[in-house]
Design a protein around this motif. Structure first.
Motif, short mmCIF file in Angstrom:
data_model
loop_
_atom_site.label_atom_id
_atom_site.label_comp_id
_atom_site.label_asym_id
_atom_site.label_seq_id
_atom_site.Cartn_x
_atom_site.Cartn_y
_atom_site.Cartn_z
N ASN A 179 79.55 8.47 -57.37
CA ASN A 179 78.45 8.05 -56.51
C ASN A 179 77.22 8.93 -56.70
O ASN A 179 76.11 8.42 -56.88
CB ASN A 179 78.91 8.05 -55.05
CG ASN A 179 77.79 7.57 -54.16
OD1 ASN A 179 77.19 8.33 -53.43
ND2 ASN A 179 77.46 6.30 -54.26
N ASN A 182 75.87 8.45 -60.38
CA ASN A 182 75.23 7.14 -60.56
C ASN A 182 73.90 7.06 -59.83
O ASN A 182 72.95 6.48 -60.33
CB ASN A 182 76.16 6.02 -60.09
CG ASN A 182 77.22 5.71 -61.13
OD1 ASN A 182 77.01 5.95 -62.32
ND2 ASN A 182 78.34 5.18 -60.70
N ASN A 183 73.84 7.64 -58.64
CA ASN A 183 72.56 7.67 -57.91
C ASN A 183 71.51 8.41 -58.73
O ASN A 183 70.38 7.95 -58.87
CB ASN A 183 72.71 8.38 -56.56
CG ASN A 183 73.19 7.43 -55.47
OD1 ASN A 183 73.23 6.22 -55.69
ND2 ASN A 183 73.54 7.97 -54.32
N LYS A 186 70.41 6.18 -61.37
CA LYS A 186 69.67 5.02 -60.85
C LYS A 186 68.25 5.39 -60.45
O LYS A 186 67.32 4.65 -60.68
CB LYS A 186 70.39 4.48 -59.60
CG LYS A 186 71.51 3.53 -59.88
CD LYS A 186 71.89 2.68 -58.68
CE LYS A 186 72.25 3.40 -57.43
NZ LYS A 186 72.84 2.57 -56.38
N TYR A 187 68.11 6.53 -59.79
CA TYR A 187 66.81 6.88 -59.22
C TYR A 187 65.99 7.80 -60.13
O TYR A 187 65.15 8.56 -59.65
CB TYR A 187 66.98 7.45 -57.81
CG TYR A 187 67.61 6.42 -56.89
CD1 TYR A 187 66.89 5.33 -56.44
CD2 TYR A 187 68.96 6.52 -56.53
CE1 TYR A 187 67.48 4.36 -55.64
CE2 TYR A 187 69.56 5.55 -55.73
CZ TYR A 187 68.81 4.48 -55.30
OH TYR A 187 69.39 3.50 -54.52
N ARG A 231 68.59 2.29 -47.04
CA ARG A 231 68.04 2.58 -48.35
C ARG A 231 66.61 3.05 -48.15
O ARG A 231 65.90 2.50 -47.32
CB ARG A 231 68.06 1.35 -49.26
CG ARG A 231 69.43 0.69 -49.32
CD ARG A 231 69.52 -0.24 -50.48
NE ARG A 231 69.47 0.50 -51.75
CZ ARG A 231 69.03 -0.03 -52.88
NH1 ARG A 231 68.56 -1.26 -52.89
NH2 ARG A 231 69.01 0.68 -53.99
N ASN A 237 62.13 0.56 -54.42
CA ASN A 237 63.44 0.55 -55.09
C ASN A 237 64.09 -0.83 -55.14
O ASN A 237 65.28 -0.94 -55.36
CB ASN A 237 64.39 1.51 -54.38
CG ASN A 237 63.92 2.93 -54.49
OD1 ASN A 237 63.16 3.25 -55.40
ND2 ASN A 237 64.33 3.77 -53.56
N GLY A 242 71.98 -1.61 -55.07
CA GLY A 242 72.57 -0.66 -54.13
C GLY A 242 72.71 -1.27 -52.75
O GLY A 242 72.05 -2.26 -52.43
N GLY A 246 76.86 4.18 -50.23
CA GLY A 246 77.49 5.22 -51.04
C GLY A 246 77.46 6.61 -50.41
O GLY A 246 78.50 7.25 -50.28
N LEU A 247 76.28 7.05 -50.02
CA LEU A 247 76.19 8.43 -49.53
C LEU A 247 76.86 8.60 -48.17
O LEU A 247 77.42 9.66 -47.88
CB LEU A 247 74.73 8.87 -49.45
CG LEU A 247 74.12 9.29 -50.77
CD1 LEU A 247 72.67 9.69 -50.59
CD2 LEU A 247 74.90 10.44 -51.40
#
Ligand code: ADP
Length: 504
Positions: A179, A182-183, A186-187, A231, A237, A242, A246-247
């Motif tokens: 997680n 991947n974040n 992704k960001y 989010r 974004n 997403g 996740g977090l």
């Protein structure tokens, strides 16, 4: 005298007023206490309603995830077969896209299920002994490519001193690491991602630090990071996949492992997430040089090969869903195991009494007789005392393994069935005498291998003609252009190349 009389009157009057006041006060008091009662009843009622609503929501989420996992089994399984059997790179590319989208969908479903477990207080940490090297290897395999495809640098530094084997919830450790990494990928659009993993023997904590040079997080958004479905900067974004779960899940998981997650970020510059989890040491030998190991493992990444080949093994599978039976049989084709399929618990009992199987796989949710009921009959009637019976289930419920073991199953496999899990479980339970050794497999393969003809052409019609021409004597590999051909040739041996109709 008169004075005293008027004083008495006065006092009586005051007394009357006081009594009246007292009565009113008592009335008010009783009203207040009634109100209080009422309020507390209302509060209780509301609390019960919240609990019931939460329970209903959790049940709904769990059921929905179950319902979705069942067709996903067919989608992922059938797609895997296309990937294995298609010689046409274009078709393979579509199939790879389906695989990647299915994985995303599955991870969303798993997140929703996790959230419902957490909210109903049912999330459990299930510790197992696990080799750390394989976890980091898999994490690298699952994330490096994504970063590199985005043109980002990717650096995974694994401290040499990390103990070789730890005790903890391996699946959740992977989930936490994936997680955060991947974040970070992704960001981030420019620069790269750096992951540093180490182990602190004093606090018994595994420490994962993930830094990126991405979009960063505004100080005022830090609070919202861990809220579910939250989010940040939605408009900016909106093209990044997403759910905002996740977090939230990650934080709950690290806390369940007596750890924490922390973030430092500079808006526009990048972020660093640090997670620590308590993991006991099982084998204190340091894992050594990870980079070396990874390079070796990556050289071995090749086309699909079954983990086991066992033409003498027999297994029985019961599932009421025909497509599931087709998927499992298809997935096992290359293992050459003899598979008998039946579609009910009753038939499973009947077949178990007729033949000897190495392993029996029973789906849980079959109408009439469930897998558990069928197992009970098989055991009570001593039909297959030595045969391990494995539960097949779409329930990703907590402690599922324990529940099935208590019911007498040797193990369980959850749907969607991933072929690696299926093969690994069969490898564990099939009699080793029935399993081919590496040498036996290689000998057979050499005997069966057909010469490969590489065809470079993007006309579907022409490809059909060539395919017919090649018939059964050759294995045709079809690619669209020279670039794809180059890729294929870098990894395979080819007998002939046919380009635009003519042989080269
Ligand atoms: P999502 O599925 O949206 O990625 P998460 O719960 O994992 O959900 O993250 C919540 C939000 O935190 C994300 O939507 C994103 O705005 C922000 N975020 C998480 N990691 C990073 C990061 N490395 N850099 C910048 N923003 C991040």
């Amino acid at each position: 005298m008169e004075n005293r009389n008027s004083r008495t009157e006065q006092l009586e009057k005051e007394n009357r007023i006081l009594k009246r006041e007292y009565a009113r006060l008592q009335q008010d008091l009783s009203m207040l206490s009634n109100l209080n009662d009422y309020a507390s009843r209302l509060r209780k009622f509301n609390e019960e309603r919240v609990v019931a609503a939460n329970r209903a929501k959790s049940n709904f989420l769990a059921n929905m995830s179950h319902e979705i996992r069942t067709p996903m089994n067919a989608i992922i399984g059938m797609d895997e077969m296309i990937l294995r059997e298609s010689q046409d790179m274009r078709i393979s590319k579509y199939a790879m896209d389906i695989r990647s989208a299915s994985k995303t969908l599955l991870s969303i479903i798993n997140d929703i299920l996790d959230l419902s477990k957490i909210e109903s207080g049912k999330m459990e940490i299930i510790p197992v002994e696990y080799p750390t090297m394989s976890v980091f290897n898999d994490i690298a395999n699952m994330t490096r490519k994504k970063a590199e495809e985005k043109g980002l640098t990717y650096e995974l530094v694994v401290d040499k001193e990390i103990p070789a084997v730890l005790l903890g919830d391996e699946i959740r450790i992977r989930q936490i690491m994936l997680n955060i990494i991947n974040n970070a990928i992704k960001y981030t659009t420019e620069g790269g991602v750096r992951i540093h993993v180490s182990y602190d023997r004093v606090t018994s904590r595994l420490r994962v630090v993930v830094s990126d040079t991405g979009i960063g997080i505004r100080p005022e958004d830090m609070e919202k990071l861990y809220e579910s479905f939250q989010r940040l900067e939605e408009t900016r974004n909106r093209n990044i996949e997403g759910t905002g779960l996740g977090l939230n899940i990650t934080r709950q998981l690290v806390e369940l492992m007596d750890g924490f997650i922390d973030v430092e970020s500079e808006y526009g510059k990048g972020s660093t997430f640090t997670a620590e989890m308590v993991q006991k040491v099982v084998d204190d030998t340091p894992i050594g040089d990870f980079a070396d190991n990874l390079a070796r493992a990556q050289e071995q990444v090749e086309e699909y090969r079954p983990i086991l080949v066992a033409p003498d093994a027999r297994i029985l599978i019961a599932d009421d869903n025909d497509m599931n039976l087709e998927v499992i049989t298809g997935l096992l084709k290359d293992t050459r195991i003899n598979v008998t399929c039946v579609s009910s618990g009753r038939e499973a009992v009947e077949y178990a009494g007729k033949e000897r199987y190495d392993v029996i796989l029973l789906d849980q949710m079959m109408p009439g007789m469930s897998g558990t009921e069928a197992l009970a009959v098989i055991r009570d009637t001593h039909l297959a005392d030595d045969t391990p019976v494995i539960a097949l289930t779409a329930d990703a419920i907590v402690g599922a393994r324990e529940v099935y073991l208590r019911e007498g199953f040797a193990d369980y496999l959850s749907k969607p069935v991933m072929y690696e899990d299926l093969e690994n479980i069969l490898l564990k339970y099939i009699d080793p005498e029935h399993i081919y050794t590496r040498e036996q497999i290689e000998e057979e393969e050499a005997r069966r291998e057909k010469p490969v003809v590489l065809v470079i052409n993007d006309s579907a019609e022409r490809l059909r003609d060539v395919r017919e021409l090649l018939g059964d004597r050759f294995k045709g590999v079809f690619v669209k252009d020279e670039q794809q051909a180059g890729k294929y040739l870098s990894r395979h041996k080819v007998e002939f190349i046919i380009k635009d109709g003519g042989a080269l």
